[in-house]
Design a protein around this motif. Structure first.
Motif, mmCIF file in Angstrom:
data_model
loop_
_atom_site.group_PDB
_atom_site.id
_atom_site.type_symbol
_atom_site.label_atom_id
_atom_site.label_comp_id
_atom_site.label_asym_id
_atom_site.label_seq_id
_atom_site.Cartn_x
_atom_site.Cartn_y
_atom_site.Cartn_z
ATOM 1 N N GLU A 173 34.785 29.019 80.196
ATOM 2 C CA GLU A 173 36.183 29.015 79.769
ATOM 3 C C GLU A 173 36.353 29.749 78.439
ATOM 4 N N ALA A 174 35.402 29.574 77.531
ATOM 5 C CA ALA A 174 35.471 30.262 76.241
ATOM 6 C C ALA A 174 35.389 31.773 76.414
ATOM 7 N N MET A 175 34.622 32.220 77.400
ATOM 8 C CA MET A 175 34.515 33.660 77.630
ATOM 9 C C MET A 175 35.802 34.264 78.180
ATOM 10 N N THR A 176 36.740 33.433 78.633
ATOM 11 C CA THR A 176 38.035 33.958 79.097
ATOM 12 C C THR A 176 39.009 34.166 77.946
ATOM 13 N N ILE A 177 38.637 33.721 76.748
ATOM 14 C CA ILE A 177 39.490 33.952 75.575
ATOM 15 C C ILE A 177 39.538 35.454 75.320
ATOM 16 N N GLU A 178 40.731 35.953 75.125
ATOM 17 C CA GLU A 178 40.930 37.395 74.914
ATOM 18 C C GLU A 178 40.034 37.911 73.793
ATOM 19 N N GLY A 179 39.228 38.923 74.092
ATOM 20 C CA GLY A 179 38.360 39.554 73.102
ATOM 21 C C GLY A 179 36.980 38.926 72.975
ATOM 22 N N ALA A 180 36.673 37.895 73.769
ATOM 23 C CA ALA A 180 35.378 37.214 73.655
ATOM 24 C C ALA A 180 34.222 38.170 73.939
ATOM 25 N N ILE A 181 33.247 38.149 73.050
ATOM 26 C CA ILE A 181 32.023 38.938 73.202
ATOM 27 C C ILE A 181 30.900 38.035 73.692
ATOM 28 N N GLY A 182 30.834 36.833 73.123
ATOM 29 C CA GLY A 182 29.789 35.889 73.493
ATOM 30 C C GLY A 182 30.096 34.524 72.928
ATOM 31 N N ILE B 177 34.406 19.341 59.208
ATOM 32 C CA ILE B 177 34.774 20.749 59.339
ATOM 33 C C ILE B 177 35.535 20.941 60.640
ATOM 34 N N GLU B 178 36.725 21.515 60.551
ATOM 35 C CA GLU B 178 37.483 21.843 61.766
ATOM 36 C C GLU B 178 36.894 23.094 62.395
ATOM 37 N N ASP B 179 36.814 24.142 61.618
ATOM 38 C CA ASP B 179 36.113 25.341 62.062
ATOM 39 C C ASP B 179 35.782 26.204 60.863
ATOM 40 N N ILE B 180 34.879 27.137 61.080
ATOM 41 C CA ILE B 180 34.463 28.096 60.065
ATOM 42 C C ILE B 180 34.733 29.473 60.654
ATOM 43 N N LEU B 181 35.375 30.320 59.862
ATOM 44 C CA LEU B 181 35.684 31.677 60.310
ATOM 45 C C LEU B 181 34.923 32.683 59.470
ATOM 46 N N ILE B 182 34.262 33.591 60.150
ATOM 47 C CA ILE B 182 33.604 34.715 59.490
ATOM 48 C C ILE B 182 34.296 35.963 60.002
ATOM 49 N N GLN C 207 34.656 42.307 64.126
ATOM 50 C CA GLN C 207 34.516 41.059 64.882
ATOM 51 C C GLN C 207 35.008 39.860 64.076
ATOM 52 N N TYR C 208 35.368 38.826 64.819
ATOM 53 C CA TYR C 208 35.594 37.492 64.259
ATOM 54 C C TYR C 208 34.495 36.607 64.827
ATOM 55 N N HIS C 209 33.949 35.727 63.995
ATOM 56 C CA HIS C 209 32.990 34.735 64.463
ATOM 57 C C HIS C 209 33.563 33.370 64.119
ATOM 58 N N LEU C 210 33.776 32.551 65.131
ATOM 59 C CA LEU C 210 34.311 31.203 64.962
ATOM 60 C C LEU C 210 33.215 30.185 65.228
ATOM 61 N N ILE C 211 33.096 29.222 64.334
ATOM 62 C CA ILE C 211 32.137 28.137 64.485
ATOM 63 C C ILE C 211 32.936 26.845 64.481
ATOM 64 N N ARG C 212 32.790 26.058 65.531
ATOM 65 C CA ARG C 212 33.556 24.821 65.653
ATOM 66 C C ARG C 212 32.615 23.642 65.929
ATOM 67 N N PRO C 213 32.307 22.843 64.885
ATOM 68 C CA PRO C 213 31.481 21.649 65.109
ATOM 69 C C PRO C 213 32.193 20.676 66.049
ATOM 70 N N LEU C 214 31.435 20.087 66.961
ATOM 71 C CA LEU C 214 32.018 19.146 67.908
ATOM 72 C C LEU C 214 32.252 17.805 67.224
ATOM 73 N N THR C 215 33.369 17.186 67.534
ATOM 74 C CA THR C 215 33.747 15.935 66.892
ATOM 75 C C THR C 215 33.643 14.736 67.824
ATOM 76 N N THR C 216 33.383 14.967 69.096
ATOM 77 C CA THR C 216 33.263 13.860 70.033
ATOM 78 C C THR C 216 31.952 13.114 69.769
ATOM 79 N N ALA D 137 35.823 40.337 69.636
ATOM 80 C CA ALA D 137 36.105 41.706 69.202
ATOM 81 C C ALA D 137 37.453 41.661 68.477
ATOM 82 N N ARG D 138 37.464 42.027 67.242
ATOM 83 C CA ARG D 138 38.668 41.918 66.418
ATOM 84 C C ARG D 138 39.842 42.717 66.986
ATOM 85 N N SER D 139 39.550 43.872 67.540
ATOM 86 C CA SER D 139 40.616 44.747 68.043
ATOM 87 C C SER D 139 41.271 44.229 69.317
ATOM 88 N N ARG D 140 40.597 43.303 70.005
ATOM 89 C CA ARG D 140 41.120 42.817 71.286
ATOM 90 C C ARG D 140 41.471 41.331 71.277
#
Length: 124
Positions: free
Chosen positions: A10-19, A70-75, A80-89, A102-105
């Motif tokens: 599902e995460a790979m369906t996010i627009e611009g996902a590289i990995g 931490i909600e998320d960390i953005l680099i 590119q954008y790199h998002l890090i999201r620690p799980l809270t469950t 990919a930043r452009s997409r």
């Protein structure tokens, strides 16, 4: 509720996902990865970003920040954008989702929203 494999797909369906990777920040090991970009080694990224998550958590502890975590960390890189999201469950403690875009997409606001939704539905 989604299992880790479904969440990664599902995460790979996010627009611009590289990995994307689900990472144990205790060990630095990726529990699952998806994406076949020649420009990004997800296992190396998982290990490296583990250090970042640990450092931020230590810093928050030293500063005695009584936040909910931490909600998320953005680099932000030039391409590119790199998002890090620690799980809270409860079952996800000690894990984080790592998403490279990919930043452009991509639309960063939408990507954060979608990753939040994926995290909320993830059952580990």
């Amino acid at each position: 509720m989604a299992n880790p494999e479904t969440a990664l797909k599902e995460a790979m369906t996010i627009e611009g996902a590289i990995g994307v990777a689900l990472v144990d920040y205790g060990s630095g090991m990726a529990l699952g990865t998806l994406g076949d970009s020649a420009e990004l080694d997800l296992n190396v990224a998982a290990a490296g970003n583990t250090d970042l998550v640990r450092a931020k958590m230590r810093t928050m502890e030293m500063l005695n920040l009584q936040d909910n975590g931490i909600e998320d960390i953005l680099i932000t890189l030039s391409s590119q954008y790199h998002l890090i999201r620690p799980l809270t469950t409860s079952g996800g403690r000690g894990l984080f989702l790592y998403l490279a875009l990919a930043r452009s997409r991509s639309n960063l606001a939408m990507a954060r929203h979608q990753l939040r939704r994926i995290e909320a539905n993830l059952e580990v």
